[in-house]
Write a protein that holds these residues in place. Structure first.
Motif, PDB file in Angstrom:
ATOM      1  N   PHE A 153      -7.076   2.980   0.851  1.00 43.42           N
ATOM      2  CA  PHE A 153      -7.617   1.958  -0.057  1.00 43.42           C
ATOM      3  C   PHE A 153      -9.139   1.884   0.035  1.00 43.42           C
ATOM      4  CE2 PHE A 153      -3.349  -0.055  -0.515  1.00 43.42           C
ATOM      5  CZ  PHE A 153      -3.388  -0.271  -1.892  1.00 43.42           C
ATOM      6  N   TYR A 154      -9.668   1.753   1.240  1.00 46.65           N
ATOM      7  CA  TYR A 154     -11.121   1.617   1.399  1.00 46.65           C
ATOM      8  C   TYR A 154     -11.850   2.951   1.238  1.00 46.65           C
ATOM      9  CZ  TYR A 154     -10.551  -3.180   3.070  1.00 46.65           C
ATOM     10  OH  TYR A 154     -10.258  -4.525   3.154  1.00 46.65           O
ATOM     11  N   GLY A 155     -11.155   4.058   1.451  1.00 40.94           N
ATOM     12  CA  GLY A 155     -11.795   5.363   1.354  1.00 40.94           C
ATOM     13  C   GLY A 155     -11.832   5.945  -0.047  1.00 40.94           C
ATOM     14  N   ALA A 156     -11.031   5.395  -0.971  1.00 42.81           N
ATOM     15  CA  ALA A 156     -11.050   5.903  -2.348  1.00 42.81           C
ATOM     16  C   ALA A 156     -12.449   5.789  -2.924  1.00 42.81           C
ATOM     17  CB  ALA A 156     -10.057   5.125  -3.204  1.00 42.81           C
ATOM     18  N   ASN A 157     -12.909   6.844  -3.588  1.00 45.39           N
ATOM     19  CA  ASN A 157     -14.274   6.856  -4.108  1.00 45.39           C
ATOM     20  C   ASN A 157     -14.345   7.694  -5.375  1.00 45.39           C
ATOM     21  OD1 ASN A 157     -15.046   9.769  -3.259  1.00 45.39           O
ATOM     22  ND2 ASN A 157     -14.188   8.853  -1.393  1.00 45.39           N
ATOM     23  N   HIS A 185      -2.000   6.615  -4.591  1.00 46.00           N
ATOM     24  CA  HIS A 185      -1.340   7.084  -3.366  1.00 46.00           C
ATOM     25  C   HIS A 185      -1.511   6.113  -2.193  1.00 46.00           C
ATOM     26  CE1 HIS A 185       0.961   9.969  -1.281  1.00 46.00           C
ATOM     27  NE2 HIS A 185       0.481  11.048  -1.851  1.00 46.00           N
ATOM     28  N   ALA A 186      -2.514   5.237  -2.261  1.00 49.19           N
ATOM     29  CA  ALA A 186      -2.675   4.242  -1.209  1.00 49.19           C
ATOM     30  C   ALA A 186      -1.568   3.200  -1.252  1.00 49.19           C
ATOM     31  CB  ALA A 186      -4.033   3.554  -1.331  1.00 49.19           C
ATOM     32  N   LEU A 187      -0.952   3.014  -2.417  1.00 48.34           N
ATOM     33  CA  LEU A 187       0.131   2.038  -2.556  1.00 48.34           C
ATOM     34  C   LEU A 187       1.453   2.573  -2.043  1.00 48.34           C
ATOM     35  CD1 LEU A 187       0.931  -0.773  -3.788  1.00 48.34           C
ATOM     36  CD2 LEU A 187       1.572   0.495  -5.865  1.00 48.34           C
ATOM     37  N   THR A 188       1.739   3.841  -2.312  1.00 51.79           N
ATOM     38  CA  THR A 188       3.018   4.418  -1.937  1.00 51.79           C
ATOM     39  C   THR A 188       2.915   5.938  -1.924  1.00 51.79           C
ATOM     40  OG1 THR A 188       5.414   4.322  -2.379  1.00 51.79           O
ATOM     41  CG2 THR A 188       3.949   4.549  -4.295  1.00 51.79           C
ATOM     42  N   ASP A 189       4.000   6.580  -1.529  1.00 47.00           N
ATOM     43  CA  ASP A 189       4.081   8.037  -1.557  1.00 47.00           C
ATOM     44  C   ASP A 189       5.340   8.433  -2.321  1.00 47.00           C
ATOM     45  OD1 ASP A 189       6.132   7.423   0.209  1.00 47.00           O
ATOM     46  OD2 ASP A 189       5.126   8.215   1.969  1.00 47.00           O
ATOM     47  N   GLY A 190       5.667   9.723  -2.297  1.00 40.72           N
ATOM     48  CA  GLY A 190       6.832  10.174  -3.050  1.00 40.72           C
ATOM     49  C   GLY A 190       8.118   9.529  -2.593  1.00 40.72           C
ATOM     50  N   ALA A 191       8.315   9.443  -1.273  1.00 41.17           N
ATOM     51  CA  ALA A 191       9.543   8.835  -0.758  1.00 41.17           C
ATOM     52  C   ALA A 191       9.640   7.369  -1.134  1.00 41.17           C
ATOM     53  CB  ALA A 191       9.606   9.000   0.760  1.00 41.17           C
TER      54      ALA A 191
END
Length: 432
Positions: free
Chosen positions: A14-18, A110-116
């Motif tokens: 979340f914080y690293g998204a840029n 992708h910070a919210l969830t992944d494929g699984a």
């Protein structure tokens, strides 16, 4: 859902998204009949009742990011890619849906969830949609439905758990990685679809005592050794590892993947698949041990403590350069070394009563600066590969397909296609 603090497992993403790397993914499910927009709208709305943790928007509270309840409907648009996430067009959701011809495309940050975490939601949407468009009640086995009780394991912070005493993990003993040469096409992404029969491929993987992911990694190592015989650095595969079961949180909806690094040094040039598969299996076994997984958890909890006293801008400054520099593409923390390519296999998906109405499933991810990315899904007796790269050079994918054929594994290949992944507006970025 009330205002929710970000779970430690999510902080780095979340914080690293840029602007250089805002990690998102999409899952394209191609059905056998044209998409009907109105039933799709009703299906998405009904499904979201079952997934309150996806009905959220990203907000700033004081000096931290939080998730707030978002009662607005999830946006559905016509076209190959969902609306840009966290914008008015997406109703400020971090998930979205689009459709074209016979395909429904599900997108998520992708910070919210992944494929699984996302596939149960996808199955629920498709179940409601197909029940209506087929005009009959399908068997609901294996599908989560609105109105049922939601297990606490889906809702809770997965790191609120007893931390066992474990030995120190054994870190990888290499540094650096071979990087695929050649200029990337700025802002571009190309993918090829490869389809392999599930029965024959699983028979082959069993003879090699491997898995679809490890065998794919071994194949790619051989491809790169063949095309770049003069390389002096190891080929390194970043393999997604779902660690839910190791920490006893199988229902967690968060992004719960770490990156296992499989290194193939130059001395393995010329090795056959059997030897490369043995090496792959050993590296996976070593790096997926409980002590390694729990060390990942401890590091993420330590990151939470490190970030607590920082201002919001300091949190961005701490993590954005790290994420940009590593560009692992998958995983919650950067890899300890750069990787040459990535492989992700969410596992075999049981489509149940919907299976004979689904043609194919392909997952795409943000690839900026990430080398080659291979996403593997299953559908109707086939493995569906999405082979992604920034360059339009098809030498790698063709060599990969040729290697499959040389090992007696029949495949079909199509493409190239554009990589279609939703964009993401950053929390400190103005609206367009």
């Amino acid at each position: 859902m009330p205002i929710t603090k970000l779970a430690p497992v999510s902080l780095a993403m979340f914080y690293g998204a840029n602007r250089d790397f805002a990690n998102a993914f999409s899952v394209r499910v191609t059905l056998k009949n044209p998409i009907e927009p109105e039933p799709l709208r009703r299906a998405v709305d009904k499904a979201m009742e079952r997934y309150p943790y996806f009905s959220v928007r990203l907000a700033v509270r004081g000096e931290e990011l939080v998730l707030e309840d978002n009662p607005l409907p999830v946006a559905i648009v016509k076209g190959p890619v969902p609306a840009r996430l966290n914008t008015a067009a997406a109703n400020y959701h971090l998930v979205g849906v689009s459709y074209e011809r016979t395909s429904v495309v599900f997108g998520a940050f992708h910070a919210l969830t992944d494929g699984a975490g996302a596939f149960p939601w996808i199955k629920t949407v498709l179940y409601y949609y197909l029940c209506e468009t087929e005009g009959r009640q399908l068997d609901q086995a294996g599908v989560r439905l609105a109105g049922e009780d939601i297990p606490q394991g889906e809702l809770e912070d997965p790191f609120q758990t007893e931390m066992p005493e474990t030995e120190e993990p054994m870190p990888p003993r290499w540094s650096g990685a071979f990087r695929i040469p050649g200029p990337a096409e700025a802002g571009a992404g190309h993918c090829w679809h490869i389809r392999i029969g599930e029965t024959s491929f699983m028979k082959y993987t069993r003879t090699q005592d491997g898995s679809p992911a490890t065998i794919t990694s071994a194949f790619m190592a051989k491809v790169l050794h063949t095309l770049h015989p003069d390389m002096t650095q190891p080929v390194v595969c970043g393999m997604a590892h779902n660690f839910r079961d190791v920490i006893g949180k199988p229902l967690a909806h968060q992004s719960m993947v770490s990156l296992i690094e499989l290194a193939y040094p130059p001395r393995l040039k010329g090795a056959d698949i059997e030897k490369l598969a043995i090496c792959s299996r050993g590296m996976v076994m070593l790096q997926s041990q409980p002590e390694t997984v729990w060390d990942t958890v401890r590091r993420q909890l330590a990151l939470e403590k490190e970030l607590e006293p920082l201002s919001l801008q300091e949190k961005y400054a701490r993590l954005r350069p790290v994420v940009t520099g590593a560009r692992t593409g998958i995983g919650n923390l950067p890899a300890s070394a750069p990787v040459t390519f990535k492989v992700s296999y969410v596992g075999r998906t049981d489509w149940g009563s919907m299976a004979n109405m689904i043609e194919s499933v392909h997952c795409s991810v943000t690839t900026t600066g990430s080398g080659i990315c291979i996403e593997i899904n299953t559908c109707n007796g086939y493995f569906d590969y999405c082979f992604m790269q920034e360059s339009g050079d098809d030498a790698y994918v063709r060599q990969f397909a040729d290697l499959l054929e040389s090992e007696g594994i029949y495949c079909t290949m199509s493409g190239p296609y554009d990589i279609q992944v939703p964009g993401m507006r950053l929390p400190d970025e103005p609206e367009d």
